[in-house]
Design a protein around this motif. Structure first.
Motif, PDB file in Angstrom:
ATOM      1  N   MET A 419       0.808  -1.220   0.000  1.00  0.00           N
ATOM      2  CA  MET A 419       0.000   0.000   0.000  1.00  0.00           C
ATOM      3  C   MET A 419       0.845   1.277   0.000  1.00  0.00           C
ATOM      4  O   MET A 419       0.321   2.369  -0.246  1.00  0.00           O
ATOM      5  CB  MET A 419      -0.953  -0.005   1.193  1.00  0.00           C
ATOM      6  CG  MET A 419      -2.009  -1.102   1.128  1.00  0.00           C
ATOM      7  SD  MET A 419      -3.087  -0.967  -0.329  1.00  0.00           S
ATOM      8  CE  MET A 419      -4.148   0.400   0.156  1.00  0.00           C
ATOM      9  N   LEU A 430      -9.896   3.080   1.177  1.00  0.00           N
ATOM     10  CA  LEU A 430      -9.333   1.962   1.933  1.00  0.00           C
ATOM     11  C   LEU A 430      -8.914   0.809   1.035  1.00  0.00           C
ATOM     12  O   LEU A 430      -8.273  -0.132   1.500  1.00  0.00           O
ATOM     13  CB  LEU A 430     -10.349   1.461   2.967  1.00  0.00           C
ATOM     14  CG  LEU A 430     -10.904   2.504   3.939  1.00  0.00           C
ATOM     15  CD1 LEU A 430     -11.877   1.851   4.908  1.00  0.00           C
ATOM     16  CD2 LEU A 430      -9.780   3.196   4.687  1.00  0.00           C
ATOM     17  N   SER A 432      -7.162  -0.832  -2.487  1.00  0.00           N
ATOM     18  CA  SER A 432      -6.289  -0.704  -3.648  1.00  0.00           C
ATOM     19  C   SER A 432      -7.125  -0.947  -4.902  1.00  0.00           C
ATOM     20  O   SER A 432      -8.157  -1.634  -4.844  1.00  0.00           O
ATOM     21  CB  SER A 432      -5.165  -1.730  -3.570  1.00  0.00           C
ATOM     22  OG  SER A 432      -5.699  -3.045  -3.609  1.00  0.00           O
ATOM     23  N   LEU A 453     -11.122  -7.126   8.177  1.00  0.00           N
ATOM     24  CA  LEU A 453     -10.371  -6.081   8.868  1.00  0.00           C
ATOM     25  C   LEU A 453     -10.553  -6.316  10.359  1.00  0.00           C
ATOM     26  O   LEU A 453     -11.680  -6.442  10.840  1.00  0.00           O
ATOM     27  CB  LEU A 453     -10.887  -4.686   8.493  1.00  0.00           C
ATOM     28  CG  LEU A 453     -10.261  -3.519   9.261  1.00  0.00           C
ATOM     29  CD1 LEU A 453      -8.777  -3.414   8.979  1.00  0.00           C
ATOM     30  CD2 LEU A 453     -10.955  -2.205   8.917  1.00  0.00           C
ATOM     31  N   ILE A 587      -8.000  -5.912   4.299  1.00  0.00           N
ATOM     32  CA  ILE A 587      -7.813  -4.472   4.165  1.00  0.00           C
ATOM     33  C   ILE A 587      -6.450  -4.036   4.709  1.00  0.00           C
ATOM     34  O   ILE A 587      -5.740  -3.250   4.090  1.00  0.00           O
ATOM     35  CB  ILE A 587      -8.938  -3.709   4.886  1.00  0.00           C
ATOM     36  CG1 ILE A 587     -10.283  -3.997   4.217  1.00  0.00           C
ATOM     37  CG2 ILE A 587      -8.662  -2.206   4.882  1.00  0.00           C
ATOM     38  CD1 ILE A 587     -10.371  -3.537   2.785  1.00  0.00           C
ATOM     39  N   SER A 588      -6.079  -4.532   5.872  1.00  0.00           N
ATOM     40  CA  SER A 588      -4.784  -4.182   6.458  1.00  0.00           C
ATOM     41  C   SER A 588      -4.240  -5.370   7.224  1.00  0.00           C
ATOM     42  O   SER A 588      -4.841  -5.801   8.217  1.00  0.00           O
ATOM     43  CB  SER A 588      -4.912  -2.975   7.397  1.00  0.00           C
ATOM     44  OG  SER A 588      -3.699  -2.759   8.090  1.00  0.00           O
ATOM     45  N   ASP A 590      -1.596  -5.288   8.885  1.00  0.00           N
ATOM     46  CA  ASP A 590      -0.676  -4.751   9.890  1.00  0.00           C
ATOM     47  C   ASP A 590      -1.345  -4.492  11.241  1.00  0.00           C
ATOM     48  O   ASP A 590      -0.716  -3.961  12.149  1.00  0.00           O
ATOM     49  CB  ASP A 590      -0.064  -3.440   9.385  1.00  0.00           C
ATOM     50  CG  ASP A 590       0.455  -3.569   7.964  1.00  0.00           C
ATOM     51  OD1 ASP A 590       1.317  -4.429   7.738  1.00  0.00           O
ATOM     52  OD2 ASP A 590      -0.032  -2.827   7.085  1.00  0.00           O
ATOM     53  N   SER A 591      -2.621  -4.858  11.386  1.00  0.00           N
ATOM     54  CA  SER A 591      -3.370  -4.473  12.583  1.00  0.00           C
ATOM     55  C   SER A 591      -2.883  -5.170  13.844  1.00  0.00           C
ATOM     56  O   SER A 591      -3.080  -4.660  14.939  1.00  0.00           O
ATOM     57  CB  SER A 591      -4.865  -4.759  12.378  1.00  0.00           C
ATOM     58  OG  SER A 591      -5.074  -6.121  12.065  1.00  0.00           O
ATOM     59  N   GLN A 627      -3.608  -6.501   1.628  1.00  0.00           N
ATOM     60  CA  GLN A 627      -3.047  -5.148   1.609  1.00  0.00           C
ATOM     61  C   GLN A 627      -2.207  -4.937   2.863  1.00  0.00           C
ATOM     62  O   GLN A 627      -2.642  -5.257   3.972  1.00  0.00           O
ATOM     63  CB  GLN A 627      -4.171  -4.113   1.541  1.00  0.00           C
ATOM     64  CG  GLN A 627      -5.027  -4.223   0.292  1.00  0.00           C
ATOM     65  CD  GLN A 627      -6.102  -3.148   0.211  1.00  0.00           C
ATOM     66  OE1 GLN A 627      -6.720  -2.963  -0.827  1.00  0.00           O
ATOM     67  NE2 GLN A 627      -6.359  -2.445   1.292  1.00  0.00           N
ATOM     68  N   THR A 628      -1.018  -4.385   2.683  1.00  0.00           N
ATOM     69  CA  THR A 628      -0.124  -4.207   3.830  1.00  0.00           C
ATOM     70  C   THR A 628       0.868  -3.079   3.569  1.00  0.00           C
ATOM     71  O   THR A 628       1.160  -2.746   2.424  1.00  0.00           O
ATOM     72  CB  THR A 628       0.649  -5.505   4.125  1.00  0.00           C
ATOM     73  OG1 THR A 628       1.564  -5.276   5.201  1.00  0.00           O
ATOM     74  CG2 THR A 628       1.420  -5.981   2.904  1.00  0.00           C
ATOM     75  N   LEU A 629       1.385  -2.529   4.649  1.00  0.00           N
ATOM     76  CA  LEU A 629       2.479  -1.562   4.569  1.00  0.00           C
ATOM     77  C   LEU A 629       3.822  -2.225   4.856  1.00  0.00           C
ATOM     78  O   LEU A 629       4.860  -1.575   4.857  1.00  0.00           O
ATOM     79  CB  LEU A 629       2.247  -0.422   5.578  1.00  0.00           C
ATOM     80  CG  LEU A 629       1.008   0.443   5.344  1.00  0.00           C
ATOM     81  CD1 LEU A 629       0.796   1.394   6.513  1.00  0.00           C
ATOM     82  CD2 LEU A 629       1.122   1.222   4.042  1.00  0.00           C
TER      83      LEU A 629
END
Length: 763
Positions: A419, A430, A432, A453, A587-588, A590-591, A627-629
């Motif tokens: 992301m 939210l 991509s 999420l 969605i993420s 990394d949570s 999806q990730t950072l």
């Protein structure tokens, strides 16, 4: 011949003391009392319930009072269950009566109207009946005359009356309020008006809500990998041999089928099976499958049952009416005799660890109970815990593997979206482009999507753009989450809620200065609804399944293809099998991974692997978009199709170097008080007591102490919290040091301390 005088040690129930007491047994009760019996004993100026923990002929050196009576209706606790409670008391540094109160869940109701057995018998009578609502004769005339015009201003009452008449004039109360979308208060108002009569009728349904009279289904044919795993388990069931198996199978590999056929093997050999699941709400499908396969022979056990439902199932279990008990962690205490198999499904789940006294781990308790009865135990899952993997590699557990999915389904294709390199659109910020386009394609093909999420609500916090302050919970040191639909700020730890302020509480800046940051499932749903106006979209998290039965309603609707896109937290990530799901979006990722906990990487890998496994479980190939950072993190790479053993090697190396489990044993001392200074003072006392107790520990077994330090969540439920961590190579040494230190503390300080042995949550 005169019988020898017997003496018993009784652990009291509902008494605020942390020890047991000795009593003499009158001759008339000498044969009736056994270890595990519930008895009535004098205690000061009153009488109380207690459980017999020990029987002896050796008289204590003091005058004893006599046991007054035995509660015959209770039935003695099975010997292995009593032994398990004694083990838990020692293992988790917890008073025996606290463990027994967990094992026997009716003590509070029994003491409500006195301490004699009539309270227990009253509970028994209620379990064979259920409330039933019947229309009074005069109501039929009202319906014919004016279609209940008199209830025009009470729409819920009118719905109840119309439902009753449509269904023949009589329904069980719980069925009626569900169908009519009403409450029992509505029914009571109708009873006051003389329109209905509320009485009692025999139960004909299981508390699980499933009709146990449904026709049974047959065992399915096993593939070669399943046959090999089943054969290993069955070879330990037949000779009643205690052995621990780890059944590691990819998602959709047919682990549940092995559980069911192993249970069948167990029953055919005159034994009973205990099946543990991490959360009962997440195990709806596995329960339904067992109940169809073993119609009428399954009991359900969990904390959400009402008191009468719980005793209904309790009586079915102790009477031998059922062969299988399925339940969450408290089911490890089920009064099941003649156990021949114990299964712990998804053994890695943190929910198996109880976070209040007694702080036991149901997986470890299940292994201990299997050891006591001499039966095999199966620890199942797609992503075993590092502790279990280490036991396998140490040769203490036998590994069984299911490397591929059953039938024609294959593992889904998994793509990682970085992301940091994506410019999302303003409308769907939210998502991509790859994920939003995949959702559109899936919807156009009339297939289903799941969007995951691990945050609920609309925004994770509100921050003032003028002064930089965030709005925190007044009782906990955490940011309040914003829930837009309810227009409320909520604390996800203590449950405190309040309306969103018009101005910053710190600097008084106007509402435009208060801005939303972070996101949750509510915001995800809003964006998808704007983008896909024709799609049927539902959200499933703790905010949307507050009503009983709502979880099952959503699951059933998704199974029946009445929902196109299901958005949710980890409620949707585990234990579910939906043939129509071909796309899973995360969605993420990394949570969890950034949490200050040494298990963060492991939990990220497990959760992502589980949610990815919901896609493509039938003939149509599945896709997963993550999806990730942090796309290069080993946990994310492993979940995206890498070699799990490489991840386990990576994590175990870190744990060994940092002296964390599974290479050490730990006891976490949580010191808390509403007075911050008292909490800090007791934390220092605790450290000093531990240092002194550790002087006598074996040097090669003792590793050291960490703390005192502020807990990551320093303030919770209006209590300030410090942590002191004790580590050792041997659980025996850790428990000995912990026990000696706790006994050395003054009683006023001890009330501020709780001990968590081998904790799962370091927050």
């Amino acid at each position: 011949m005169v019988a020898r005088q017997r003496y018993v040690t009784v652990s009291p129930l509902l008494v605020p003391v942390d020890k047991s007491f000795d009593y003499a047994v009158p001759e008339r009760l000498s044969e009736a009392i056994t270890a595990g019996s519930m008895v009535v004993v004098p205690f000061g100026k009153r009488r109380i319930f207690g459980v017999v923990a020990r029987i002896t002929d050796i008289k204590p050196d003091r005058q004893l009072k006599f046991v007054e009576s035995v509660v015959d209706d209770f039935r003695s606790m099975p010997s292995d269950l009593l032994s398990l409670c004694l083990w838990m008391s020692r293992m988790y540094l917890c008073p025996l009566n606290a463990v027994l109160e967990t094992a026997f869940p009716f003590h509070r109701k029994m003491s409500g109207k006195g301490i004699d057995r009539t309270a227990f018998q009253a509970l028994q009578r209620r379990t064979s009946l259920e409330k039933n609502v019947t229309v009074m004769k005069g109501a039929f005339t009202m319906a014919d005359a004016d279609d209940f015009a008199g209830l025009e201003r009470a729409p819920a009452q009118r719905r109840v009356m119309k439902t009753l008449l449509r269904e023949g004039g009589s329904l069980p109360a719980r069925t009626l309020v569900r169908i009519a979308d009403a409450t029992m208060q509505t029914v009571k108002e109708l009873e006051k008006k003389g329109l209905v009569f509320v009485g009692w009728m025999p139960k004909d349904m299981s508390p699980s809500g499933e009709d146990e009279t449904a026709p049974s289904e047959n065992d399915h044919t096993l593939n070669p990998d399943q046959r090999e795993a089943f054969g290993s388990v069955c070879s330990a069931i037949i000779p009643q041999k205690h052995q621990v198996f780890m059944l590691q199978g990819v998602t959709g590999s047919g682990k549940t089928e092995i559980y069911m056929q192993a249970a069948r093997c167990c029953i055919n050999n005159g034994k009973k099976a205990l099946i543990l699941v991490p959360e009962i709400a997440l195990a709806t499908q596995i329960i339904v499958r067992f109940m169809k396969r073993f119609a009428g022979r399954v009991a359900i056990w969990h904390s959400s049952l009402s008191m009468s439902e719980r005793l209904f199932e309790w009586n079915r279990i102790v009477s031998g009416e059922v062969d299988i008990v399925i339940g969450a962690r408290s089911a490890v205490f089920a009064p099941l005799e003649n156990i021949g198999l114990i299964v712990v499904d998804e053994e890695h789940e943190a929910s198996y660890k109880q976070e209040h006294r007694p702080m036991y781990h149901a997986r470890d308790a299940a292994v201990q109970r299997a050891k006591l009865v001499g039966c095999p135990v199966v620890l199942g899952g797609a992503t075993p815990s590092l502790e279990t993997i280490h036991m396998v590699r140490s040769g203490k557990i036998k590994r069984l593997t299911l490397p591929s999915r059953i039938g024609a389904s294959e593992m889904p294709d998994i793509a990682i979206i970085d992301m940091r390199r994506v410019q999302p659109s303003r409308v769907t910020s939210l998502f991509s482009p790859a994920l939003i386009n995949s959702v559109a394609e899936t919807f156009e093909k009339n297939e289903q999507s799941m969007i995951f999420l691990n945050h609920r609500g609309y925004a994770q916090y509100i921050q003032c753009f003028s002064c930089g302050e965030t709005i925190k919970c007044p009782l906990c040191s955490v940011n309040m989450k914003y829930h837009r639909m309810e227009a409320l700020l909520k604390c996800h730890i203590c449950g405190h809620s309040e309306t969103k302020p018009e101005r910053c509480p710190n600097c008084g800046a106007g509402g435009s200065a208060l801005r939303y940051y972070g996101f949750g499932t509510e915001r995800v749903m809003n964006q998808l609804k704007r983008k896909f106006k024709d799609a049927r979209i539902e959200r499933m998290d703790r905010d949307t399944v507050t009503r009983r039965g709502e979880y099952r309603r959503i699951i059933n609707a998704f199974e029946e293809r009445e929902i196109d896109i299901l958005i949710g937290t980890q409620m949707i990530a585990k234990g579910l099998d939906f043939p129509g799901v071909t796309l899973v979006g995360v969605i993420s990722a990394d949570s969890i991974i950034n949490m200050p906990d040494f298990r963060a990487g492991e939990r990220t890998f497990q959760l992502l692997t589980q949610v990815a496994g919901r896609a493509g479980r039938r003939d149509i190939p599945g896709r997963v978009i993550i999806q990730t950072l942090n796309p290069d993190h080993p946990a994310i790479r492993a979940a995206a199709g890498g070699d799990p053993d490489d991840f386990y090697d990576f994590e175990l190396k870190i744990r060994r170097e940092a002296l964390y489990p599974p290479f050490t044993q730990m006891a976490n001392f949580i010191i808390s008080s509403e007075d911050e200074r008292e909490s800090a003072s007791v934390a220092n006392e605790m450290l000093a007591a531990l240092e002194k107790a550790a002087e006598n520990a074996e040097k090669n077994e003792y590793i050291g102490l960490l703390g005192p330090a502020e807990a990551p969540f320093f303030k919770m439920h209006n209590r300030f919290r410090y942590l002191v961590l004790l580590r050792g190579a041997s659980i025996k040494v850790v428990l000995a040091v912990a026990r000696e230190a706790m006994e050395a503390l003054p009683s006023t300080s001890r009330k501020c301390v709780s001990v968590d042995v081998n904790p799962q949550n370091m927050m």
